[in-house]
Design a protein around this motif. Structure first.
Motif, PDB file in Angstrom:
ATOM      1  N   LEU A  62       0.697  -1.050  -0.348  1.00 51.20           N
ATOM      2  CA  LEU A  62       0.045  -0.137  -0.298  1.00 51.20           C
ATOM      3  C   LEU A  62       1.107   1.311   0.495  1.00 51.20           C
ATOM      4  O   LEU A  62       0.266   2.437  -0.935  1.00 51.20           O
ATOM      5  CB  LEU A  62      -0.895   0.030   1.359  1.00 51.20           C
ATOM      6  CG  LEU A  62      -1.613  -0.903   1.136  1.00 51.20           C
ATOM      7  CD1 LEU A  62      -2.485  -0.854   2.212  1.00 51.20           C
ATOM      8  CD2 LEU A  62      -2.691  -1.254   0.472  1.00 51.20           C
ATOM      9  N   SER A  63       2.266   1.010   0.814  1.00 53.67           N
ATOM     10  CA  SER A  63       2.766   2.428   0.413  1.00 53.67           C
ATOM     11  C   SER A  63       3.200   2.644  -0.621  1.00 53.67           C
ATOM     12  O   SER A  63       4.150   3.503  -0.890  1.00 53.67           O
ATOM     13  CB  SER A  63       3.566   2.529   2.046  1.00 53.67           C
ATOM     14  OG  SER A  63       4.681   1.059   1.544  1.00 53.67           O
ATOM     15  N   GLY A  64       3.801   1.253  -1.491  1.00 48.55           N
ATOM     16  CA  GLY A  64       4.784   1.519  -2.790  1.00 48.55           C
ATOM     17  C   GLY A  64       3.733   2.301  -3.694  1.00 48.55           C
ATOM     18  O   GLY A  64       3.628   2.703  -4.711  1.00 48.55           O
ATOM     19  N   ILE A  65       2.551   1.773  -3.518  1.00 50.41           N
ATOM     20  CA  ILE A  65       1.139   2.343  -4.423  1.00 50.41           C
ATOM     21  C   ILE A  65       1.253   3.482  -4.405  1.00 50.41           C
ATOM     22  O   ILE A  65       0.996   4.320  -5.407  1.00 50.41           O
ATOM     23  CB  ILE A  65       0.072   1.220  -4.011  1.00 50.41           C
ATOM     24  CG1 ILE A  65       0.293  -0.375  -4.714  1.00 50.41           C
ATOM     25  CG2 ILE A  65      -1.793   1.970  -4.644  1.00 50.41           C
ATOM     26  CD1 ILE A  65      -1.086  -1.247  -4.010  1.00 50.41           C
ATOM     27  N   GLY A  66       1.324   3.951  -2.877  1.00 48.43           N
ATOM     28  CA  GLY A  66       1.290   5.285  -2.256  1.00 48.43           C
ATOM     29  C   GLY A  66       2.713   6.200  -3.395  1.00 48.43           C
ATOM     30  O   GLY A  66       2.024   7.418  -3.608  1.00 48.43           O
TER      31      GLY A  66
END
Length: 160
Positions: A62-66
């Motif tokens: 999720l942080s990578g997608i962000g």
């Protein structure tokens, strides 16, 4: 949303994801040769490491997608990212095809049963695959500045 804040969270969670995998191979190796009284404790330890690994993995994704959404969308086409995705798929396959069935068998079995040895060997193999996969992804992430090949810059038919 601050890109730098998400990037810091991403780095910390990457460390948190690799942490449990430092203990999991030791636990799974001990489980293969365990006695009945230690088996339950070792199996519970492996389940805890798997739970923390999976939670950290979700936060990492999720942080990578962000980060991609905020600034780095162009990195989707770089070799280091594609290689990391392929390794992550191998990790996921090891978990779904080896680790999950082995854990299911071990929770229903006893160390004196014949299926215990086979299931504990499968579990150990899956844990080792996951450890190597995660370590490879971490190394790729640390070295990605050296792997600057961008798929958008590759020209299939170079014309002079």
């Amino acid at each position: 949303m601050s890109y730098n804040l998400i990037k810091a969270l991403h780095a910390l969670v990457a460390i948190a994801a690799t942490g449990p995998l430092l203990f999991a191979p030791w636990l799974s190796a001990r489980l293969k040769n365990s006695r009945a009284e230690n088996a339950t404790l070792l199996l519970q330890g492996l389940e805890v490491t798997d739970r923390y690994y999976n939670i950290a993995g979700w936060i990492l994704m999720l942080s990578g997608i962000g980060m991609f959404w905020l600034n780095d969308w162009h990195r989707l086409f770089q070799i280091w990212f594609l290689l990391s995705v392929v390794i992550f798929v191998i990790d996921s396959l090891a978990e779904k095809r080896l680790r999950d069935p082995a854990i299911s068998t071990l929770t229903k079995s006893h160390p004196s049963n014949d299926d215990w040895t086979h299931a504990s060997e499968r579990l150990h193999k899956a844990v080792l695959i996951q450890m190597v996969s995660t370590a490879a992804i971490v190394v790729i992430m640390l070295l990605h500045s050296l792997l600057d090949i961008n798929m958008l810059n590759i020209i299939p038919f170079y014309q002079r």
